[in-house]
Design a protein around this motif. Structure first.
Motif, PDB file in Angstrom:
ATOM      1  N   GLY A  60       0.757  -1.011   0.011  1.00 21.32           N
ATOM      2  CA  GLY A  60      -0.242  -0.028   0.098  1.00 21.32           C
ATOM      3  C   GLY A  60       1.080   1.297   0.042  1.00 21.32           C
ATOM      4  N   VAL A  61       0.291   2.273  -0.511  1.00 25.70           N
ATOM      5  CA  VAL A  61       1.163   3.720  -0.455  1.00 25.70           C
ATOM      6  C   VAL A  61       0.073   4.727  -0.285  1.00 25.70           C
ATOM      7  N   VAL A  62       0.767   5.996   0.062  1.00 25.90           N
ATOM      8  CA  VAL A  62      -0.055   7.050   0.297  1.00 25.90           C
ATOM      9  C   VAL A  62       1.029   8.058   0.050  1.00 25.90           C
ATOM     10  N   SER A  63       0.616   9.243  -0.656  1.00 24.52           N
ATOM     11  CA  SER A  63       1.601  10.437  -1.054  1.00 24.52           C
ATOM     12  C   SER A  63       0.967  11.787  -0.200  1.00 24.52           C
ATOM     13  N   LEU A  64       1.811  12.573   0.278  1.00 26.36           N
ATOM     14  CA  LEU A  64       1.368  13.661   1.073  1.00 26.36           C
ATOM     15  C   LEU A  64       2.236  14.886   0.596  1.00 26.36           C
ATOM     16  N   PHE A  65       1.362  16.113   0.557  1.00 23.50           N
ATOM     17  CA  PHE A  65       1.907  17.290  -0.210  1.00 23.50           C
ATOM     18  C   PHE A  65       1.352  18.443   0.837  1.00 23.50           C
ATOM     19  N   SER A  66       2.265  19.516   1.060  1.00 19.85           N
ATOM     20  CA  SER A  66       1.970  20.472   2.051  1.00 19.85           C
ATOM     21  C   SER A  66       2.135  21.753   1.423  1.00 19.85           C
ATOM     22  N   GLN A  67       1.272  22.496   1.860  1.00 14.10           N
ATOM     23  CA  GLN A  67       1.327  24.144   1.610  1.00 14.10           C
ATOM     24  C   GLN A  67       1.375  24.693   2.810  1.00 14.10           C
ATOM     25  N   GLY A  68       2.489  25.230   3.386  1.00 12.93           N
ATOM     26  CA  GLY A  68       2.481  25.722   4.687  1.00 12.93           C
ATOM     27  C   GLY A  68       2.032  24.396   5.706  1.00 12.93           C
ATOM     28  N   ASP A  69       1.013  24.926   6.709  1.00  6.95           N
ATOM     29  CA  ASP A  69       0.682  23.841   7.306  1.00  6.95           C
ATOM     30  C   ASP A  69      -0.674  23.152   7.089  1.00  6.95           C
ATOM     31  N   VAL A  70      -0.846  23.252   6.068  1.00  7.53           N
ATOM     32  CA  VAL A  70      -1.932  22.494   5.374  1.00  7.53           C
ATOM     33  C   VAL A  70      -1.575  21.435   4.266  1.00  7.53           C
ATOM     34  N   TYR A  71      -2.018  20.272   4.600  1.00  8.64           N
ATOM     35  CA  TYR A  71      -1.413  18.945   4.176  1.00  8.64           C
ATOM     36  C   TYR A  71      -2.671  18.155   3.262  1.00  8.64           C
ATOM     37  N   GLN A  72      -1.999  17.924   2.130  1.00 12.79           N
ATOM     38  CA  GLN A  72      -3.242  17.237   1.215  1.00 12.79           C
ATOM     39  C   GLN A  72      -2.526  15.705   1.151  1.00 12.79           C
ATOM     40  N   PHE A  73      -3.229  14.761   1.070  1.00 14.97           N
ATOM     41  CA  PHE A  73      -2.808  13.402   0.827  1.00 14.97           C
ATOM     42  C   PHE A  73      -3.578  13.004  -0.475  1.00 14.97           C
ATOM     43  N   ARG A  74      -2.725  12.228  -1.260  1.00 12.30           N
ATOM     44  CA  ARG A  74      -3.355  11.993  -2.795  1.00 12.30           C
ATOM     45  C   ARG A  74      -2.882  10.444  -2.974  1.00 12.30           C
ATOM     46  N   LYS A  75      -3.361   9.704  -3.801  1.00 10.74           N
ATOM     47  CA  LYS A  75      -3.312   8.243  -4.298  1.00 10.74           C
ATOM     48  C   LYS A  75      -3.169   7.286  -3.152  1.00 10.74           C
ATOM     49  N   LEU A  76      -4.145   7.393  -2.264  1.00 12.84           N
ATOM     50  CA  LEU A  76      -4.173   6.401  -1.055  1.00 12.84           C
ATOM     51  C   LEU A  76      -4.345   5.003  -2.113  1.00 12.84           C
ATOM     52  N   ALA A  77      -3.760   4.063  -1.922  1.00 13.18           N
ATOM     53  CA  ALA A  77      -3.847   2.872  -2.707  1.00 13.18           C
ATOM     54  C   ALA A  77      -3.300   1.429  -2.079  1.00 13.18           C
ATOM     55  N   VAL A  78      -4.121   0.555  -2.121  1.00  8.55           N
ATOM     56  CA  VAL A  78      -3.707  -0.911  -1.751  1.00  8.55           C
ATOM     57  C   VAL A  78      -3.925  -1.846  -2.785  1.00  8.55           C
ATOM     58  N   LEU A  79      -2.821  -2.617  -3.122  1.00  5.13           N
ATOM     59  CA  LEU A  79      -3.193  -3.606  -3.846  1.00  5.13           C
ATOM     60  C   LEU A  79      -4.326  -4.501  -3.617  1.00  5.13           C
TER      61      LEU A  79
ATOM     62  N   LEU B 269      -2.643   3.198   6.944  1.00  2.00           N
ATOM     63  CA  LEU B 269      -1.705   4.462   6.156  1.00  2.00           C
ATOM     64  C   LEU B 269      -2.507   5.537   6.690  1.00  2.00           C
ATOM     65  N   MET B 270      -3.684   5.454   6.881  1.00  2.00           N
ATOM     66  CA  MET B 270      -4.584   6.661   7.086  1.00  2.00           C
ATOM     67  C   MET B 270      -3.808   7.174   8.733  1.00  2.00           C
ATOM     68  N   GLU B 271      -3.797   6.298   9.445  1.00  2.00           N
ATOM     69  CA  GLU B 271      -3.536   6.293  10.894  1.00  2.00           C
ATOM     70  C   GLU B 271      -1.941   7.034  10.758  1.00  2.00           C
ATOM     71  N   TYR B 272      -1.122   6.558  10.098  1.00  2.00           N
ATOM     72  CA  TYR B 272       0.144   6.901  10.005  1.00  2.00           C
ATOM     73  C   TYR B 272       0.555   8.201   9.581  1.00  2.00           C
ATOM     74  N   ILE B 273      -0.245   8.547   8.265  1.00  2.00           N
ATOM     75  CA  ILE B 273      -0.370  10.146   8.056  1.00  2.00           C
ATOM     76  C   ILE B 273      -0.785  11.095   8.885  1.00  2.00           C
ATOM     77  N   LEU B 274      -2.132  10.699   9.590  1.00  2.00           N
ATOM     78  CA  LEU B 274      -2.643  11.494  10.659  1.00  2.00           C
ATOM     79  C   LEU B 274      -1.728  11.841  11.800  1.00  2.00           C
ATOM     80  N   ASP B 275      -1.005  10.775  12.116  1.00  2.00           N
ATOM     81  CA  ASP B 275       0.006  10.951  13.256  1.00  2.00           C
ATOM     82  C   ASP B 275       1.345  11.969  12.596  1.00  2.00           C
ATOM     83  N   PHE B 276       1.661  11.642  11.517  1.00  2.00           N
ATOM     84  CA  PHE B 276       2.643  12.221  10.890  1.00  2.00           C
ATOM     85  C   PHE B 276       2.401  13.812  10.740  1.00  2.00           C
ATOM     86  N   CYS B 277       1.110  14.100  10.246  1.00  2.00           N
ATOM     87  CA  CYS B 277       0.688  15.490  10.110  1.00  2.00           C
ATOM     88  C   CYS B 277       0.456  16.302  11.507  1.00  2.00           C
ATOM     89  N   LYS B 278       0.218  15.475  12.440  1.00  2.00           N
ATOM     90  CA  LYS B 278       0.273  16.107  13.835  1.00  2.00           C
ATOM     91  C   LYS B 278       1.403  16.479  14.409  1.00  2.00           C
TER      92      LYS B 278
END
Length: 138
Positions: A53-72, A84-93
């Protein structure tokens, strides 16, 4: 035997095969490459050492967008997308993000509700799918 799960940062190019197989298998391979892929942070979920599984994270200042959350496809419904969602939520925090948003396929919005996302009024149609912008504020 329990599956060993590891999530780690990966190179953008490692996301492309899984994006293609999971999201747009009928489209050309290059269609899953994002023009700003090399500006983002990408995470891979390894199940028993296989990138699953993969997910991509992009930021503009302190606002983040995730894109292409995908699992085989053969590994969907096993909780990997949730991990993956829980991981990026923790990362964003940790990054002190104020908000996280995504363009969610309408048929997947229930998944994002589980994490506290809410729908906006912004919707669009692209590549055969209806999308809605969903947001989460921290």
């Amino acid at each position: 035997m329990e599956t060993l799960i590891q999530i780690e940062q990966i190179f953008p190019s490692l996301t492309w095969r899984i994006r293609h197989l999971a999201m747009y298998p009928d489209m050309p391979f290059d269609s899953v490459k994002l023009k700003d892929d090399f500006d983002g942070v990408h995470f891979g979920l390894y199940a028993d050492h296989k990138l699953t599984g993969v997910v991509s994270l992009f930021s503009q200042g302190d606002v983040y967008q995730f894109r292409k959350l995908a699992v085989l496809p053969e590994a969907q419904k096993l909780g990997y997308g949730t991990q993956l969602m829980e991981y990026i939520l923790d990362f964003c925090k940790i990054q002190k993000a104020t908000a996280l948003w995504c363009n969610a396929r309408v048929n997947a919005k229930e998944f994002y509700f589980k994490f506290g996302f809410h729908e906006t009024k912004d919707t669009f149609f692209k590549d055969g799918y209806d999308f809605v912008v969903m947001e989460l504020e921290f």
